[in-house]
Design an enzyme around this catalytic site. Structure first.
Site, PDB file in Angstrom:
ATOM      1  N   ARG A  86      -1.452  -5.795   0.413  1.00 44.01           N
ATOM      2  CA  ARG A  86      -2.561  -6.193  -0.457  1.00 44.01           C
ATOM      3  C   ARG A  86      -2.082  -6.726  -1.808  1.00 44.01           C
ATOM      4  NH1 ARG A  86      -5.399  -0.907   0.944  1.00 44.01           N
ATOM      5  NH2 ARG A  86      -5.877  -1.269   3.125  1.00 44.01           N
ATOM      6  N   LYS A 133       9.111  -2.302   2.784  1.00 40.18           N
ATOM      7  CA  LYS A 133       7.915  -2.952   3.336  1.00 40.18           C
ATOM      8  C   LYS A 133       6.771  -2.595   2.387  1.00 40.18           C
ATOM      9  CE  LYS A 133       4.451  -2.689   5.295  1.00 40.18           C
ATOM     10  NZ  LYS A 133       3.164  -3.045   4.631  1.00 40.18           N
ATOM     11  N   CYS A 158      -3.228   8.653  -6.347  1.00 42.49           N
ATOM     12  CA  CYS A 158      -3.134   9.849  -5.508  1.00 42.49           C
ATOM     13  C   CYS A 158      -3.222  11.104  -6.365  1.00 42.49           C
ATOM     14  CB  CYS A 158      -1.829   9.854  -4.736  1.00 42.49           C
ATOM     15  SG  CYS A 158      -0.416   9.974  -5.815  1.00 42.49           S
ATOM     16  N   PHE A 170      -0.746   0.354  -1.727  1.00 45.57           N
ATOM     17  CA  PHE A 170      -1.179  -0.694  -2.663  1.00 45.57           C
ATOM     18  C   PHE A 170      -1.368  -0.182  -4.080  1.00 45.57           C
ATOM     19  CE2 PHE A 170      -5.374   1.190  -1.993  1.00 45.57           C
ATOM     20  CZ  PHE A 170      -5.966   1.031  -3.238  1.00 45.57           C
ATOM     21  N   SER A 223      -1.807   6.786   2.979  1.00 43.36           N
ATOM     22  CA  SER A 223      -2.912   7.680   3.337  1.00 43.36           C
ATOM     23  C   SER A 223      -2.457   8.724   4.365  1.00 43.36           C
ATOM     24  CB  SER A 223      -4.065   6.852   3.907  1.00 43.36           C
ATOM     25  OG  SER A 223      -3.622   6.156   5.050  1.00 43.36           O
TER      26      SER A 223
END
Ligand code: NAD
Length: 495
Positions: free
Chosen positions: A177, A173, A281, A149, A226
């Site tokens: 969110r 894909k 990140c 997201f 994640s």
């Protein structure tokens, strides 16, 4: 309310699974959209479309692919503002940040415009007498991208340009969110002239991801998200025979040596820790203060946080927006409490800031005297929380990076060239910043971390991206000596 569908075979297709997911405006807390969640049949339809499109797209000339890529570059550039608005509306990041994100994505399209140069291959003439050896790279087929997201426009653009330019077809894909920026990017690709089926988008959740990971016609999977999901995606897709690159979570350290320019370091820490509400990140989440620099660093960061304007992303004065969801807001707030309970010193508590309305806002937090056993240090918080760890020496600081399970990025702030040079060699991370807090490489280098920040051995975009989306073929050929040919080439005959 906005209905968000799939894009399959060049057309928007309404979801048929009857499963949906809400999309919010994080600045107001209102639900603004309803997203169709794909079932297995819808994923299969997208893969089938991509498989059919591959038959001709792989044979499209380099000239045609390059021309389409240039047209795409132009369209994304002209629509940068609209993409940034869609981004701010669903992700919440401030508009300037959103425009920056689109610009970084655009650089990857520009890189892929040079695909003809990158696919030139190698040739050894006369490797043996009458024998030539040639290396070429060919596309894989249908490849899938699964994205997070926090960069809903840029991360899809880390993947799509190189995948398509090298002759693959793609099924994306996006995060459930904030899916609209990816849909916009995919619609612009249709307008640019990529044939139907070359780029498809299936919106969805675990059901869609799981189908892509095992689908026999999907040849490779690019994932960003994640660490636990990256590992799961890597293991599952790999076990199903696919090529996989899975970029994962992070806990990025910024070392500040006693000789550093403290104002420069504090500016950098604030923008790198709280930009995009810390949902990057490459965000700095740990400042490591070496020697006696701790007090002045903490007080300089604190002064800057006091001036940080937190507000809706579409307000030009805002410098930091809300978190992505109410759950994220509650989770991050809980980490601040855990830090306090564990004995750290909460210098600025983001929970003390009051905000009007129901948006998912939380102020920036600064936590000093953090130790490595605390959850604020151990976990990826993914929010606007900066921990300060104090150590006595450079060696201790580097050791923190070495022993941390993640290795996405690491930075050092110093005026000492020798220390900086040592750090670039010794820091155990994929991307290193020297007086640069967020060392995200440009599109013509590749992006990726080490350790639990990357599963797979190919990083993303740039030269590694081209390598990931192509397989090598070596062709060895021998032709009869023209002098012995049955065709009359005008050589004197042997007789
Ligand atoms: P996430 O792992 O929750 O989701 C990423 C993708 O995986 C989404 O498309 C989601 O739908 C899908 N997914 C989620 N749970 C799944 C499950 N159980 N099974 C199958 N698929 C599943 O990540 P996020 O919250 O969207 O993004 C934030 C994370 O991404 C952070 O950890 C951040 O560090 C990381 N990230 C890493 C990089 C990098 O380059 N290393 C870049 C951006 C973000």
């Amino acid at each position: 309310m906005k209905q968000i569908h799939h894009l399959i075979d060049g057309a928007e297709v309404a979801g048929t699974s009857a499963r949906t997911s809400p999309v919010y405006n994080p600045a107001t807390g209102e639900q603004t959209g309803e997203l169709a969640l794909a079932d297995v049949g819808e994923v299969d339809a997208a893969v089938a479309s991509a498989k059919a499109a591959f038959e001709s797209w792989r044979d499209a000339s380099l000239a045609q692919r390059t021309k389409t890529m240039f047209a795409y570059r132009d369209l994304v550039d002209r629509n940068a503002d609209a993409i940034a608005d869609a981004l701010t509306a669903e992700h919440g990041k401030v508009k300037a940040d959103a425009l920056g994100e689109v610009a970084r994505g655009l650089e990857n399209i520009e890189y892929a415009c040079g695909i003809a140069e990158m696919l030139k291959g190698d040739l050894s003439v006369q490797a043996s007498t009458g024998v030539d050896v040639m290396s070429i790279r060919q596309p894989l087929g249908v490849v899938a991208g699964i994205t997070p997201f926090n960069f809903p426009a840029m991360v899809p653009l880390w993947m799509i340009p190189n995948a398509l330019a090298t002759g693959n077809t793609f099924v994306l894909k996006p995060s459930e969110r904030d899916p609209s920026p990816a849909m916009l990017i995919a619609e612009l690709a249709q307008e640019a002239g990529f044939p139907p089926g070359v780029l498809n988008v299936v919106n969805g959740d675990k059901v869609a991801v799981d189908r892509l990971l095992v689908h026999p016609d999907v040849k490779a999977v690019s994932f960003v998200g994640s660490t636990p999901i990256a590992k799961y995606v890597f293991d599952t897709a790999n076990a199903n025979g696919k090529r996989v690159q899975a970029l994962a979570g992070a806990k990025n350290h910024m070392i500040v040596l006693p000789d550093a320019d403290v104002d420069l370091a504090a500016d950098a820490a604030v923008s790198a820790a709280f930009g995009s509400a810390g949902e990057r990140c490459m965000a700095i989440s740990v400042a490591v203060a070496v020697g006696d620099v701790g007090d002045s660093l903490v007080s300089s960061i604190r002064q800057r946080i006091d001036k940080l304007i937190v507000g809706p992303g579409n307000d030009p004065s805002s410098e930091m927006g809300p978190l992505i969801t109410a759950d994220a807001q509650a989770r991050v707030a809980d980490y601040i409490q855990q830090g306090a309970d564990a004995g750290a010193r909460v210098v600025v508590d983001g929970r003390d800031r009051n905000f009007d309305g129901d948006g998912f806002f939380l102020g920036a937090s600064l936590i000093d005297e953090v130790t490595t056993d605390m959850s604020v240090y151990r976990d990826e918080i993914f929010g606007p929380v900066l921990s300060v760890v104090r150590v006595d020496s450079y060696a201790e600081a580097v050791d923190l990076i070495r022993t941390n399970p993640w290795g996405n990025g690491a930075a050092i702030f110093t005026r000492d060239g020798g220390a900086a040079r040592r750090f670039q060699d010794e820091a155990d991370a994929g991307m290193i910043g020297i007086n640069v807090p967020i060392p995200v490489p440009v599109a013509y280098h590749s992006f990726g971390g080490w350790k639990d920040s990357l599963f797979g051995d190919t990083t993303m975009y740039g030269p590694e991206g081209v390598r990931f989306y192509t397989k090598a073929k070596v062709i060895t050929s021998r032709w009869p000596d023209p002098a012995t040919s049955t065709v009359n080439l005008g050589f004197p005959t042997n007789s």
